[in-house]
Design a protein around this motif. Sequence first.
Motif, mmCIF file in Angstrom:
data_model
loop_
_atom_site.group_PDB
_atom_site.id
_atom_site.type_symbol
_atom_site.label_atom_id
_atom_site.label_comp_id
_atom_site.label_asym_id
_atom_site.label_seq_id
_atom_site.Cartn_x
_atom_site.Cartn_y
_atom_site.Cartn_z
ATOM 1 N N UNK A 1 5.548 10.092 -3.733
ATOM 2 C CA UNK A 1 6.672 11.000 -3.510
ATOM 3 C C UNK A 1 7.798 10.337 -2.714
ATOM 4 N N UNK A 2 7.520 9.224 -2.052
ATOM 5 C CA UNK A 2 8.535 8.498 -1.288
ATOM 6 C C UNK A 2 8.829 7.129 -1.886
ATOM 7 N N UNK A 3 8.494 6.932 -3.141
ATOM 8 C CA UNK A 3 8.564 5.592 -3.722
ATOM 9 C C UNK A 3 9.978 5.008 -3.719
ATOM 10 N N UNK A 4 10.997 5.827 -3.888
ATOM 11 C CA UNK A 4 12.366 5.308 -3.862
ATOM 12 C C UNK A 4 12.718 4.778 -2.479
ATOM 13 N N UNK A 5 12.395 5.541 -1.464
ATOM 14 C CA UNK A 5 12.706 5.118 -0.094
ATOM 15 C C UNK A 5 11.891 3.896 0.308
ATOM 16 N N UNK A 6 10.620 3.909 -0.027
ATOM 17 C CA UNK A 6 9.759 2.773 0.300
ATOM 18 C C UNK A 6 10.234 1.538 -0.462
ATOM 19 N N UNK A 7 10.657 1.715 -1.691
ATOM 20 C CA UNK A 7 11.183 0.603 -2.483
ATOM 21 C C UNK A 7 12.386 -0.049 -1.845
ATOM 22 N N UNK A 8 13.273 0.763 -1.304
ATOM 23 C CA UNK A 8 14.445 0.203 -0.610
ATOM 24 C C UNK A 8 14.032 -0.551 0.650
ATOM 25 N N UNK A 9 13.044 -0.039 1.358
ATOM 26 C CA UNK A 9 12.551 -0.721 2.557
ATOM 27 C C UNK A 9 11.913 -2.055 2.179
ATOM 28 N N UNK A 10 11.131 -2.056 1.107
ATOM 29 C CA UNK A 10 10.499 -3.289 0.640
ATOM 30 C C UNK A 10 11.563 -4.307 0.237
ATOM 31 N N UNK B 1 0.833 -1.206 0.000
ATOM 32 C CA UNK B 1 0.000 0.000 0.000
ATOM 33 C C UNK B 1 0.867 1.255 0.000
ATOM 34 N N UNK B 2 1.969 1.207 0.726
ATOM 35 C CA UNK B 2 2.881 2.358 0.740
ATOM 36 C C UNK B 2 3.473 2.593 -0.646
ATOM 37 N N UNK B 3 3.790 1.524 -1.363
ATOM 38 C CA UNK B 3 4.294 1.690 -2.727
ATOM 39 C C UNK B 3 3.242 2.304 -3.641
ATOM 40 N N UNK B 4 1.984 1.947 -3.432
ATOM 41 C CA UNK B 4 0.913 2.479 -4.273
ATOM 42 C C UNK B 4 0.577 3.934 -3.965
ATOM 43 N N UNK B 5 0.533 4.273 -2.687
ATOM 44 C CA UNK B 5 -0.008 5.563 -2.300
ATOM 45 C C UNK B 5 1.029 6.622 -1.936
ATOM 46 N N UNK B 6 2.250 6.246 -1.673
ATOM 47 C CA UNK B 6 3.287 7.220 -1.306
ATOM 48 C C UNK B 6 4.211 7.439 -2.501
#
Length: 52
Positions: free
Chosen positions: A29-38, A22-27
Amino acid sequence: MPDFTRDSEPVASGMVELVLGAALLFARHLSTHVGWVVAAFFVAVFPGSTSA
């Protein structure tokens, strides 16, 4: 390992996966950071997923 941890661990992992998805879909502006966390999460979980 107690029985209740064997049952709750996959459920908790699945919940974390849903939240990260959900964070990848809705955030956007933070997709790079969330991608690294994922990516880090899946690398950390992978050994447990393959040792069945």
